[in-house]
Write an enzyme that holds these catalytic residues in place. Structure first.
Site, PDB file in Angstrom:
ATOM      1  N   GLU A  39       4.528   4.261 -14.713  1.00  0.00           N
ATOM      2  CA  GLU A  39       3.602   5.412 -14.222  1.00  0.00           C
ATOM      3  C   GLU A  39       3.444   6.446 -15.572  1.00  0.00           C
ATOM      4  O   GLU A  39       4.379   6.721 -16.139  1.00  0.00           O
ATOM      5  CB  GLU A  39       4.377   6.189 -13.120  1.00  0.00           C
ATOM      6  CG  GLU A  39       3.891   7.182 -12.380  1.00  0.00           C
ATOM      7  CD  GLU A  39       4.763   7.784 -11.336  1.00  0.00           C
ATOM      8  OE1 GLU A  39       6.132   7.562 -11.448  1.00  0.00           O
ATOM      9  OE2 GLU A  39       4.453   8.615 -10.363  1.00  0.00           O
ATOM     10  N   LYS A 109      -1.908   7.276  -5.963  1.00  0.00           N
ATOM     11  CA  LYS A 109      -0.563   7.150  -5.292  1.00  0.00           C
ATOM     12  C   LYS A 109      -0.463   7.963  -3.957  1.00  0.00           C
ATOM     13  O   LYS A 109      -1.101   9.071  -3.854  1.00  0.00           O
ATOM     14  CB  LYS A 109       0.377   7.973  -6.151  1.00  0.00           C
ATOM     15  CG  LYS A 109       2.049   7.822  -5.930  1.00  0.00           C
ATOM     16  CD  LYS A 109       3.016   8.680  -7.163  1.00  0.00           C
ATOM     17  CE  LYS A 109       4.544   8.654  -6.775  1.00  0.00           C
ATOM     18  NZ  LYS A 109       5.023   8.947  -7.655  1.00  0.00           N
ATOM     19  N   CYS A 142       5.571   4.146  -8.006  1.00  0.00           N
ATOM     20  CA  CYS A 142       6.915   4.731  -8.024  1.00  0.00           C
ATOM     21  C   CYS A 142       7.374   4.919  -6.530  1.00  0.00           C
ATOM     22  O   CYS A 142       7.835   4.133  -5.744  1.00  0.00           O
ATOM     23  CB  CYS A 142       7.062   5.914  -8.771  1.00  0.00           C
ATOM     24  SG  CYS A 142       8.689   6.181  -9.248  1.00  0.00           S
TER      25      CYS A 142
HETATM   26  C1  ACM Z   1       8.437   9.118  -8.673  1.00  0.00           C
HETATM   27  O1  ACM Z   1       7.784   8.970  -7.577  1.00  0.00           O
HETATM   28  N1  ACM Z   1       7.817   9.441  -9.897  1.00  0.00           N
HETATM   29  C2  ACM Z   1       9.863   9.388  -8.510  1.00  0.00           C
END
Ligand code: ACM
Length: 264
Positions: A39, A109, A142
């Site tokens: 990420e 995300k 993530c």
């Molecule tokens: C995250 O979602 N970077 C912990």
């Protein structure tokens, strides 16, 4: 299918330095099919202001996209990596899927973690799969791992592999991914970063241990927690099409959807 990941110690704000590190870590790779990077792999994670996030942002034709296309050319692979996306005046924590011919898809995300809720708009792209050399690949980022709905949805729409760029700070994801993969009968490639980022009032320590997880819950590759690392394994995506656990149980067909949400 030959798939792998790069585990990186990102230097905050130094895109070119991080591009050079990735190039160096992949210098001997010329025959891969899919490579996952962490990420926000080129920017870092611990922002101190919206202006800073914006200054590191790009559209889908920026320097990160150009760099990933170059890596695609050199390795023969499709690359998935995280970046700060600016689109229609909003900032997103996004991942792009790129081949030597250009951007295939962008995922924003859905589940923002911690102060990401200050820096980014929540994702507004649907969970989706793209066909890569005949294999269906979905993306999540993530903290999406914490929401079983994400892996389930990707499985139900046909994902055989989930590309999972990460900047993990909690220690639970790697164990959870064994269950996510087993319950959905698919592969996942979790590419994490290492190192500690102390900026402003925040400090995050990233936990490494990038992992390739098989559809039966086996761990096919596990990186160390404290150094940059690259690994590749051979996988067999066709095997994910069989959703049976045994003669009587099937992870899709046994679902009792009519009893799940009706009384919430
Ligand atoms: C995250 O979602 N970077 C912990």
């Amino acid at each position: 299918m030959r798939v792998g990941y790069v585990q990186l110690k990102t230097v905050f704000g130094e895109k070119q330095k991080n591009f050079d590190k990735v190039s160096d870590l992949l210098k001997d790779v010329d025959d891969a099919d899919l490579i996952v990077l962490p990420e926000l792999f080129a920017t870092g994670y611990t922002f101190t202001s919206i202006e800073e996030v914006e200054s590191l942002s790009e559209n889908n034709d920026g320097e990160t996209s150009q760099f990933l296309q170059e890596i695609g050319k050199k390795t023969g692979a499709v690359i998935v990596g995280g970046f700060v996306e600016k689109f229609e005046n909003k900032l997103y924590n996004s991942a792009m899927m790129v081949s030597k011919n250009g951007v295939i898809d962008i995922y924003r995300k859905l589940h923002l973690f911690n102060k990401e809720k200050i820096w980014f708009s929540p994702g507004n792209t649907k969970l989706k799969v793209n066909s890569i050399k005949g294999t269906k690949v979905g993306m999540m980022i993530c903290f999406d791992w914490s929401f079983p709905e994400v892996t389930r949805t990707l499985s139900l729409i046909g994902a055989e592999i989930i590309a999972h760029p990460a900047n993990l700070v909690l220690p639970y994801c790697q164990t959870a991914m064994k269950t996510r993969c087993f319950c959905n009968k698919l592969y996942a490639i979790t590419a994490n970063r290492i190192g500690t980022e102390k900026r402003g009032e925040d400090t995050f320590k990233f936990t490494g241990r990038s992992q390739i997880t098989s559809f039966n819950g086996d761990v096919l590759s596990l990186a160390p927690s404290d150094r940059e690392f690259v690994d590749f394994v051979e996988i067999f995506p066709n095997k994910t099409q069989n959703k049976n656990i045994n003669e009587y149980n099937n992870v899709h067909d046994d679902r009792r959807e009519e009893y799940y949400w009706n009384n919430l």
